[in-house]
Write a protein that holds these residues in place. Structure first.
Motif, PDB file in Angstrom:
ATOM      1  N   SER A  99     -10.964   1.172  -0.436  1.00  0.00           N
ATOM      2  CA  SER A  99      -9.577   1.381  -0.016  1.00  0.00           C
ATOM      3  C   SER A  99      -9.208   0.466   1.144  1.00  0.00           C
ATOM      4  O   SER A  99      -8.072  -0.010   1.234  1.00  0.00           O
ATOM      5  CB  SER A  99      -9.348   2.846   0.369  1.00  0.00           C
ATOM      6  N   PHE A 124      -8.806  -3.046  -0.403  1.00  0.00           N
ATOM      7  CA  PHE A 124      -7.581  -3.092  -1.201  1.00  0.00           C
ATOM      8  C   PHE A 124      -6.346  -2.997  -0.318  1.00  0.00           C
ATOM      9  O   PHE A 124      -5.314  -3.605  -0.632  1.00  0.00           O
ATOM     10  CB  PHE A 124      -7.594  -1.964  -2.229  1.00  0.00           C
ATOM     11  N   SER A 125      -6.442  -2.263   0.798  1.00  0.00           N
ATOM     12  CA  SER A 125      -5.330  -2.229   1.755  1.00  0.00           C
ATOM     13  C   SER A 125      -5.059  -3.623   2.299  1.00  0.00           C
ATOM     14  O   SER A 125      -3.903  -4.041   2.438  1.00  0.00           O
ATOM     15  CB  SER A 125      -5.654  -1.282   2.915  1.00  0.00           C
ATOM     16  N   LEU A 145      -3.119  -5.648  -0.292  1.00  0.00           N
ATOM     17  CA  LEU A 145      -1.694  -5.305  -0.364  1.00  0.00           C
ATOM     18  C   LEU A 145      -0.953  -5.726   0.906  1.00  0.00           C
ATOM     19  O   LEU A 145       0.212  -6.125   0.846  1.00  0.00           O
ATOM     20  CB  LEU A 145      -1.527  -3.807  -0.598  1.00  0.00           C
ATOM     21  N   VAL A 202       0.654   1.603   2.884  1.00  0.00           N
ATOM     22  CA  VAL A 202      -0.638   0.935   2.702  1.00  0.00           C
ATOM     23  C   VAL A 202      -1.597   1.312   3.828  1.00  0.00           C
ATOM     24  O   VAL A 202      -2.787   1.525   3.609  1.00  0.00           O
ATOM     25  CB  VAL A 202      -0.442  -0.588   2.639  1.00  0.00           C
ATOM     26  N   GLN A 221      -1.876   2.511  -4.422  1.00  0.00           N
ATOM     27  CA  GLN A 221      -3.211   2.164  -3.949  1.00  0.00           C
ATOM     28  C   GLN A 221      -4.213   3.271  -4.274  1.00  0.00           C
ATOM     29  O   GLN A 221      -5.368   2.997  -4.617  1.00  0.00           O
ATOM     30  CB  GLN A 221      -3.183   1.902  -2.445  1.00  0.00           C
TER      31      GLN A 221
END
Length: 510
Positions: free
Chosen positions: A208, A211-212, A215, A333, A389
């Protein structure tokens, strides 16, 4: 409908294949050391054909790897929070390369003396290059050591970016943009690496954060590019991009842990074949790919048509104000790593269902009030980024549990479907908005999200690996994670390590 195969037939949500693969490849001489690994350390390397290779001491056969970053199965480098955040920051700075140009197209057209139609080729070329990189470079993470691969890609990207602010030729700018797109796949190599380095019970949290960062890069690039170009020149945008990448390169050299190559003996074309094979033979991967496609189509449709909605006769906002709506998306996000911790505590299938239902609710708000109240638009902007997400982290966590030796190939296949979702969301969403208006566009997003819900519900959380449809194995929601005693947590790195990680792998989704 189950397919009898010789391979393990258990889906990630019932019992992951990690421990099975590891036990097959671990050599006799390493059996004692590999059975006791530190809970915060990377899992033993799973390969398809060979045992654990000797640890490398140099990158590119001449550049020494700092001793504290060299792979040691007896005392692996701990994947700490700083390193995890660095992975996220690197993803931000690299993926931003794909989006800097979008607010600059008018300035670029004036500078190069070309039409708006001609300059619109630039974002198309950089995205096309990115697609080429996804297919040809990101699967290499399953074949070669990822530390030198990542350092090389960042170096090439930084060097190519130097040409953008100094060129006065449109064709040169286009060629450089295409090449930069190819090497901007660093985040797609970092995510499988984070899954390898993080302990199983913290895998979703680690993903996470990465991936944050990805984004954030998508959102920050547009805002930063627009603001800098407003008060300076478009060339300064790319000078800043060079500085960001140079800083990431230095930090990565001193903090990126080395990790041995997987699948020794496999060829490059064998790796590419694996991308295609897994995309049509793994029910869980196919399910996750289709969910990712629909979810990304929703998100892209929203952000593309948001510009038309806010700049149109309803709100009449200028470009700067519209760009600032990206800041609202950053709020969603930023909260996602907390969601990742929650995913670590439950079976990921349930997190995907919850995120999809929440996304449906937010797109419903957009359908009812998006063209009536700007407050509704702000709320939707925060909510859809947050739960988009959550969807992606939960499905990725499930996919990464199928086969540790094939994570990069599976990730490459999933990213291709995400890329297709972007194309569908942009083209279809724009046509629907221009033809039928904002409410029809919002209804399209609701339909895409309904498709995601259908795809997740047709295959339950605990089915066997090669079962395509149905439910079996119960409906337990929480993972069973063994408790680690305090004295085990205090074990110094390099000493005798506790056995919690191996147990956690076996029971992660039981």
């Amino acid at each position: 409908m189950s397919q009898p195969l010789d391979t393990p037939t258990t889906d990630f949500d019932s019992a992951p294949a990690d421990s099975q693969d590891i036990s097959v490849v671990t050599s006799q001489s390493m059996s004692t050391a590999s059975s006791v690994t530190e809970l915060g350390s990377p899992e033993p390397v799973a390969t398809e054909k060979t045992a654990q290779p000797n640890a490398a001491t140099k990158d590119f056969n001449f550049l020494p790897i700092p001793k504290y970053l060299r792979y040691d199965p007896d005392g692996p480098t701990k994947f700490d929070t700083f390193t995890n955040i660095l992975f996220g920051v690197a993803s931000t700075c690299m993926v931003a390369n794909l989006y800097y140009c979008q607010p600059l197209l008018i300035d670029l057209a004036k500078s190069f003396g070309v039409t708006h139609e001609q300059v619109s080729r630039i974002p198309t070329l950089v995205q096309t290059g990115y697609a080429v990189g996804l297919l040809t470079i990101s699967p290499l993470g399953d074949l070669i050591r990822r530390r030198p691969l990542i350092l090389l890609l960042i170096t090439i990207s930084c060097a190519l970016t130097i040409g953008l602010p100094i060129t006065s030729n449109m064709v040169v700018f286009e060629v450089l943009s295409f090449l930069i797109g190819i090497v901007t796949v660093v985040p797609q190599i970092l995510m499988p690496l984070a899954a390898d380095l993080a302990p199983p019970h913290k895998r979703a949290s680690a993903l996470s954060i990465v991936f944050s960062g990805l984004l954030f890069g998508v959102l920050i690039a547009r805002v930063l590019s627009g603001i800098i170009a407003e008060f300076s020149s478009w060339r300064v945008v790319y000078i800043v991009a060079i500085a960001f990448q140079a800083c990431v390169l230095v930090l990565m050299f001193f903090k990126l842990p080395d990790y041995p190559a997987k699948n020794k003996g496999m060829s490059y074309f064998g790796i590419l074949y694996g991308v295609a094979k897994y995309a049509v033979t793994e029910p869980l991967l196919i399910q996750s790919n289709l969910i990712s496609l629909g979810s990304m189509a929703c998100l892209t449709n929203f952000w593309v048509t948001l510009t038309f909605l806010l700049g149109g006769p309803i709100y009449n906002y200028n470009t700067l104000v519209i760009g600032l709506f990206g800041l609202a998306g950053m709020g969603g996000v930023a909260a996602a790593p907390l969601i990742g911790r929650g995913i670590d505590r439950v079976v990921p299938w349930f997190a995907t269902v919850l995120a999809t239902l929440a996304s449906l609710a937010f797109y419903g708000i957009q359908l009812g009030a998006g063209g009536v109240s700007v407050a509704a638009v702000v709320i939707v902007t925060i909510g859809i980024d947050l739960f988009r997400q959550t969807q992606q982290v939960s499905v990725t966590t499930r996919v990464y549990g199928l086969d540790p030796a094939a994570r990069s190939r599976m990730n490459a296949g999933m990213m291709i479907f995400i890329f297709l979702g972007q194309i569908i969301g942009t083209s279809v969403g724009t046509d629907v908005f221009n033809t039928y208006g904002w409410r029809a566009s919002a209804a399209l997003s609701v339909g895409f999200q309904g498709f995601c819900l259908f795809m997740i519900l047709i295959r339950g959380p605990h089915v066997k690996r090669y079962t395509w449809f149905g439910y079996e194995g119960g409906y337990s929601i929480r993972k069973e994670v063994p408790q680690v005693e305090d004295k085990e947590k205090q074990t110094p790195q390099g000493g005798k390590e506790e056995e919690g990680k191996e147990t956690c792998e076996k029971r992660e989704q039981s």
